[in-house]
Motif scaffolding. Structure first.
Motif, PDB file in Angstrom:
ATOM      1  N   GLY A 365       0.811  -1.212   0.000  1.00  8.62           N
ATOM      2  CA  GLY A 365       0.000   0.000   0.000  1.00  8.62           C
ATOM      3  C   GLY A 365       0.841   1.256   0.000  1.00  8.62           C
ATOM      4  N   VAL A 366       1.953   1.241   0.729  1.00  8.04           N
ATOM      5  CA  VAL A 366       2.876   2.387   0.732  1.00  8.04           C
ATOM      6  C   VAL A 366       3.383   2.655  -0.679  1.00  8.04           C
ATOM      7  CG1 VAL A 366       5.189   3.119   1.451  1.00  8.04           C
ATOM      8  CG2 VAL A 366       3.577   2.213   3.146  1.00  8.04           C
ATOM      9  N   ILE A 367       3.694   1.593  -1.408  1.00  8.67           N
ATOM     10  CA  ILE A 367       4.199   1.752  -2.769  1.00  8.67           C
ATOM     11  C   ILE A 367       3.128   2.359  -3.676  1.00  8.67           C
ATOM     12  CG2 ILE A 367       5.003   0.490  -4.803  1.00  8.67           C
ATOM     13  CD1 ILE A 367       6.335  -1.496  -2.808  1.00  8.67           C
ATOM     14  N   GLY A 368       1.894   1.854  -3.558  1.00  3.43           N
ATOM     15  CA  GLY A 368       0.803   2.389  -4.367  1.00  3.43           C
ATOM     16  C   GLY A 368       0.499   3.834  -4.041  1.00  3.43           C
ATOM     17  N   ARG A 369       0.488   4.135  -2.762  1.00  4.85           N
ATOM     18  CA  ARG A 369       0.200   5.510  -2.336  1.00  4.85           C
ATOM     19  C   ARG A 369       1.317   6.460  -2.750  1.00  4.85           C
ATOM     20  NH1 ARG A 369       4.162   6.974   1.506  1.00  4.85           N
ATOM     21  NH2 ARG A 369       3.550   8.879   2.581  1.00  4.85           N
ATOM     22  N   THR A 370       2.565   5.973  -2.789  1.00  7.65           N
ATOM     23  CA  THR A 370       3.686   6.811  -3.218  1.00  7.65           C
ATOM     24  C   THR A 370       3.500   7.253  -4.668  1.00  7.65           C
ATOM     25  OG1 THR A 370       5.220   5.781  -1.661  1.00  7.65           O
ATOM     26  CG2 THR A 370       6.180   6.851  -3.590  1.00  7.65           C
ATOM     27  N   ALA A 371       3.153   6.310  -5.528  1.00 12.59           N
ATOM     28  CA  ALA A 371       2.950   6.640  -6.943  1.00 12.59           C
ATOM     29  C   ALA A 371       1.777   7.597  -7.122  1.00 12.59           C
ATOM     30  CB  ALA A 371       2.725   5.359  -7.744  1.00 12.59           C
ATOM     31  N   ALA A 372       0.689   7.370  -6.389  1.00 11.14           N
ATOM     32  CA  ALA A 372      -0.503   8.196  -6.553  1.00 11.14           C
ATOM     33  C   ALA A 372      -0.316   9.600  -5.986  1.00 11.14           C
ATOM     34  CB  ALA A 372      -1.693   7.519  -5.871  1.00 11.14           C
ATOM     35  N   THR A 373       0.521   9.726  -4.958  1.00  7.78           N
ATOM     36  CA  THR A 373       0.732  11.027  -4.315  1.00  7.78           C
ATOM     37  C   THR A 373       1.742  11.880  -5.071  1.00  7.78           C
ATOM     38  OG1 THR A 373       0.260   9.976  -2.180  1.00  7.78           O
ATOM     39  CG2 THR A 373       1.250  12.149  -2.098  1.00  7.78           C
ATOM     40  N   ALA A 374       2.554  11.252  -5.914  1.00  3.26           N
ATOM     41  CA  ALA A 374       3.642  11.967  -6.592  1.00  3.26           C
ATOM     42  C   ALA A 374       3.184  13.235  -7.320  1.00  3.26           C
ATOM     43  CB  ALA A 374       4.372  11.026  -7.536  1.00  3.26           C
ATOM     44  N   PRO A 375       2.128  13.182  -8.136  1.00  4.21           N
ATOM     45  CA  PRO A 375       1.732  14.428  -8.813  1.00  4.21           C
ATOM     46  C   PRO A 375       1.213  15.495  -7.866  1.00  4.21           C
ATOM     47  CG  PRO A 375       0.174  12.646  -9.282  1.00  4.21           C
ATOM     48  CD  PRO A 375       1.349  12.028  -8.605  1.00  4.21           C
ATOM     49  N   LEU A 376       0.622  15.077  -6.745  1.00  2.00           N
ATOM     50  CA  LEU A 376       0.114  16.045  -5.769  1.00  2.00           C
ATOM     51  C   LEU A 376       1.263  16.788  -5.101  1.00  2.00           C
ATOM     52  CD1 LEU A 376      -2.607  13.792  -4.070  1.00  2.00           C
ATOM     53  CD2 LEU A 376      -2.842  15.290  -6.071  1.00  2.00           C
ATOM     54  N   VAL A 377       2.324  16.064  -4.773  1.00  2.00           N
ATOM     55  CA  VAL A 377       3.493  16.687  -4.161  1.00  2.00           C
ATOM     56  C   VAL A 377       4.238  17.543  -5.191  1.00  2.00           C
ATOM     57  CG1 VAL A 377       5.626  16.256  -2.882  1.00  2.00           C
ATOM     58  CG2 VAL A 377       3.675  14.765  -2.560  1.00  2.00           C
TER      59      VAL A 377
END
Length: 453
Positions: A365-377
């Motif tokens: 889940g951390v890996i999935g959330r990292t990819a999804a959060t990247a554009p937001l950051v």
């Protein structure tokens, strides 16, 4: 410190005995010491014909780092004692599978003379949507090539790849920072990895490399001991002011870490609804800013799924995953600019592990959330990445039964477990300004202990 077996087969009589008996002989890995040379010897830069200009750019950068850089191995052919410190293979312009043959074989011909703890680094371009089939095949082929070569290296040598994406140029800060990280002793336990690097700013000067986090304020959760404490110490070494965070029962150990790194301590349960607010309030109130957040806090509650109860499942998800989502949501909602977030994933989240369905869920889940959060950051000029450790020598792994522990240590290409500082070095690199072109990625620190990965 290396495990007892690794120490034994590298010293005195037991070293000779192990060699005669043909026993596995893990090498003593060279780790970073301030002021030490970047590599263990001269660096050979080779390329295919279409990548000569990029190879020249990289060679010039390496010369600027006071390295002995060669563009040909011919002058060393007759010297049986000569050893290469590193080989950098540049294939950024390769268009067909056939075109890489000469450069690949030229690099391969030097590997018998690669020094202990030497490095092989490839620099190429990632397959992109719209690539011609031959171009896509060539670019994808470099990844399989590098991972295989890394498994062939011996004596603590490693192989890793910088993979340029989105039109990134080889002279960008992030491309050169990635090359430097993989060449250095800071990547001692990173092996067989392909790191995608996107566009970033201009190259930084040589004074930057000793203290790349100078003036930054970093928060590290789960920092009272083990990997978290090592992360705090490494970030402080690189110039950051560090806020160490852990639960109140760990307060005494947490204070000791804070004192050692000359930072401040925040006793906090990261699962608390207001954890993000308290982290931001402490960092800005005490130190005026917040630049780096390292989500290291994590727990294990291992059980076969058939024996799993709600308490074991829910507690792992709450600490390892849900807390990170909640804290990040708050910080991004507060508009923190230029934030570099690094999370601890795990190879268990990539390959799974018996008895760890809850832990693997949280880390995947951390890996999935990292990819999804990247554009937001990225919209706030920041980055988010994850580090996935393999077998790391900690109090937790020391509690594993002896036979199981020994098998786990020897599964990697480097034939040993990593140290907490190995994880910390990767995090410090990803948190640095020069790594701004690395976003949404997962960097494994596992000595290449997963088949095919």
């Amino acid at each position: 410190m290396a495990d007892k077996y690794t120490q034994a087969v590298n010293t005195g009589f037991t070293r000779t005995l192990a060699k005669r008996l043909g026993l596995p002989r893990p090498s003593l890995l060279r780790r970073h010491t301030p002021g030490a040379p970047l590599t263990v010897g001269p660096v050979l830069v080779v390329s295919d014909d279409a990548s000569v200009a990029d190879a020249d750019v990289i060679a010039k950068a390496l010369l600027g780092w006071d390295l002995d850089v060669r563009r040909s191995a011919e002058s060393t052919a007759g010297d049986e004692h000569f050893r290469w410190g590193a080989v950098v293979l540049v294939l950024t312009g390769a268009q067909t599978p056939e075109s890489v043959s000469g450069a690949v074989l030229a690099a391969g011909s030097t590997l018998r003379r690669l020094a202990p703890n030497g490095r092989v680094v490839t620099v190429s371009r990632a397959p992109e949507s719209g690539d011609a089939p031959a171009v896509a095949a060539t670019r994808a082929g470099v990844e399989g090539f590098l991972r295989s070569v890394a498994k062939e290296l011996r004596a603590g040598a490693t192989g890793n790849a910088v993979q340029l994406t989105g039109g990134a140029e080889v002279d960008s800060a992030s491309a050169l920072a990635a090359v430097r990280f993989f060449l250095s002793a800071k990547s001692a336990y990173v092996d067989g990895q392909v790191l995608p690097v996107g566009p970033s700013g201009a190259a930084v000067d040589t004074a930057y490399w000793e203290r790349p986090l100078e003036g930054k304020v970093a928060v590290v959760t789960g920092a009272a001991r083990g990997i978290g404490a090592a992360i705090a110490k490494t970030l402080a070494r690189d110039g950051a002011t560090v806020v160490v965070v852990d639960v109140p029962p760990a307060g005494e150990a947490l204070t000791a870490v804070a004192n050692e790194v000359k930072g401040t301590a925040l006793q906090l349960d990261v699962t608390a609804p207001d954890a993000g607010a308290k982290i931001l309030e402490h960092a800005t109130g005490r130190h005026g800013r917040l630049d780096i957040v390292v989500h290291n806090a994590g727990i294990l509650r291992d059980k076969l799924l058939a024996n799993m109860d709600a308490a074991k499942w829910d507690s792992v998800i709450a600490v390892n995953l849900a807390s990170q989502l909640r804290i990040d949501e708050y910080l991004l909602g507060a508009g923190v600019e230029g934030l570099h977030i690094v999370s601890l994933a795990s190879t268990s989240g990539i390959a799974g592990n018996k008895g760890q369905s809850n832990y693997a869920f949280s880390k995947s889940g951390v890996i999935g959330r990292t990819a999804a959060t990247a554009p937001l950051v990225a919209a706030l000029n920041g980055t988010i990445n994850a580090v996935a450790p393999g077998f790391i020598e900690t109090d937790m792994t020391r509690s594993i039964p002896f036979a199981t522990r020994e098998v786990a240590r020897r599964l990697s290409s480097l034939l040993q477990g990593g140290q907490p500082v190995d994880v910390a070095e990767a995090i410090a690199f990803l948190a640095s300004p020069a790594a701004a072109g690395v976003n949404g990625q997962v960097l494994r620190v596992c000595g290449q202990n997963l088949v095919g990965k």
